[in-house]
Design an enzyme around this catalytic site. Structure first.
Site, PDB file in Angstrom:
ATOM      1  N   CYS A 191      28.968 -19.006  10.493  1.00  0.00           N
ATOM      2  CA  CYS A 191      28.082 -19.980   9.848  1.00  0.00           C
ATOM      3  C   CYS A 191      28.490 -20.200   8.379  1.00  0.00           C
ATOM      4  O   CYS A 191      29.104 -19.328   7.752  1.00  0.00           O
ATOM      5  CB  CYS A 191      26.648 -19.468   9.837  1.00  0.00           C
ATOM      6  SG  CYS A 191      25.880 -19.338  11.451  1.00  0.00           S
ATOM      7  N   GLU A 211      26.648 -20.092   5.730  1.00  0.00           N
ATOM      8  CA  GLU A 211      26.034 -19.136   4.799  1.00  0.00           C
ATOM      9  C   GLU A 211      26.864 -17.861   4.718  1.00  0.00           C
ATOM     10  O   GLU A 211      27.063 -17.297   3.642  1.00  0.00           O
ATOM     11  CB  GLU A 211      24.616 -18.779   5.256  1.00  0.00           C
ATOM     12  CG  GLU A 211      23.650 -19.948   5.289  1.00  0.00           C
ATOM     13  CD  GLU A 211      23.630 -20.707   6.608  1.00  0.00           C
ATOM     14  OE1 GLU A 211      24.683 -20.790   7.290  1.00  0.00           O
ATOM     15  OE2 GLU A 211      22.568 -21.222   6.964  1.00  0.00           O
ATOM     16  N   CYS A 256      20.332 -18.967  10.178  1.00  0.00           N
ATOM     17  CA  CYS A 256      20.045 -18.248  11.430  1.00  0.00           C
ATOM     18  C   CYS A 256      19.695 -16.792  11.113  1.00  0.00           C
ATOM     19  O   CYS A 256      19.893 -16.313   9.980  1.00  0.00           O
ATOM     20  CB  CYS A 256      21.239 -18.327  12.378  1.00  0.00           C
ATOM     21  SG  CYS A 256      22.587 -17.215  11.934  1.00  0.00           S
TER      22      CYS A 256
HETATM   23  N1  THU Z   1      25.299 -23.032  11.684  1.00  0.00           N
HETATM   24  C1  THU Z   1      25.483 -22.738  10.369  1.00  0.00           C
HETATM   25  O1  THU Z   1      26.590 -22.837   9.836  1.00  0.00           O
HETATM   26  N2  THU Z   1      24.414 -22.319   9.657  1.00  0.00           N
HETATM   27  C2  THU Z   1      23.139 -22.273  10.121  1.00  0.00           C
HETATM   28  O2  THU Z   1      22.247 -21.929   9.394  1.00  0.00           O
HETATM   29  C3  THU Z   1      22.860 -22.641  11.509  1.00  0.00           C
HETATM   30  C4  THU Z   1      24.045 -22.871  12.365  1.00  0.00           C
HETATM   31  C5  THU Z   1      26.445 -23.570  12.445  1.00  0.00           C
HETATM   32  C6  THU Z   1      27.019 -22.666  13.474  1.00  0.00           C
HETATM   33  C7  THU Z   1      27.671 -23.676  14.405  1.00  0.00           C
HETATM   34  O3  THU Z   1      28.951 -24.006  13.889  1.00  0.00           O
HETATM   35  C8  THU Z   1      26.817 -24.909  14.294  1.00  0.00           C
HETATM   36  O4  THU Z   1      26.030 -24.730  13.118  1.00  0.00           O
HETATM   37  C9  THU Z   1      25.890 -25.123  15.477  1.00  0.00           C
HETATM   38  O5  THU Z   1      25.159 -23.989  15.760  1.00  0.00           O
END
Ligand code: THU
Length: 126
Positions: free
Chosen positions: A51, A53, A84
């Site tokens: 992610c 973050e 998440c």
């Molecule tokens: N994702 C993030 O980068 N940060 C979040 O807070 C939620 C989800 C990304 C992971 C994945 O690449 C995409 O969003 C869909 O889940």
């Protein structure tokens, strides 16, 4: 628009998200004002996706930074995108009082990490 949100919007342009097509940008500010960026980096083995973050915090910590005060998360989704659960836990390792700013083109909302993760697993837990 909040300055840190502008950085997160810029970070989002580097997102590698061909599987979900959901681009996320994050910007993490340390107490000195220095900002570290991160975007989501997906993988064809889906579970290896990182992610935005966590990309930002790993980027910052590997540069010697640990004193964080605020994180902005920017997407262009209709609803704001909160970090998440896994990212909340990783952020709490370094900054339980972190300010979190969620943003999209229409809205910004500020909360505290302690509201998003009121009872983190931490070193006092073992
Ligand atoms: N994702 C993030 O980068 N940060 C979040 O807070 C939620 C989800 C990304 C992971 C994945 O690449 C995409 O969003 C869909 O889940």
């Amino acid at each position: 628009m909040n300055e840190l949100v502008k950085h997160a919007r810029e970070a989002r342009t580097h997102s590698y998200s061909p599987y979900s097509n959901f681009a996320v940008g994050a910007a993490l500010r340390r107490k000195s004002g220095r900002v570290y960026l991160g975007c989501n980096v997906e993988n064809c083995s889906y579970g290896l996706t990182v992610c935005a973050e966590r990309t930002a915090i790993v980027n910052a910590v590997s540069d010697g930074a640990r004193d964080f005060e605020a994180l902005a998360v920017y997407t262009e989704a209709k609803h704001l995108t909160p970090p998440c659960g896994a990212c909340r836990q990783v952020l709490a390792e370094f900054a339980k009082d972190l300010i979190i700013i969620l943003a999209n083109p229409k809205e910004e909302r500020q909360l505290k990490l302690s509201e998003l993760l009121p009872m983190p697993f931490n070193r006092e837990s073992f």
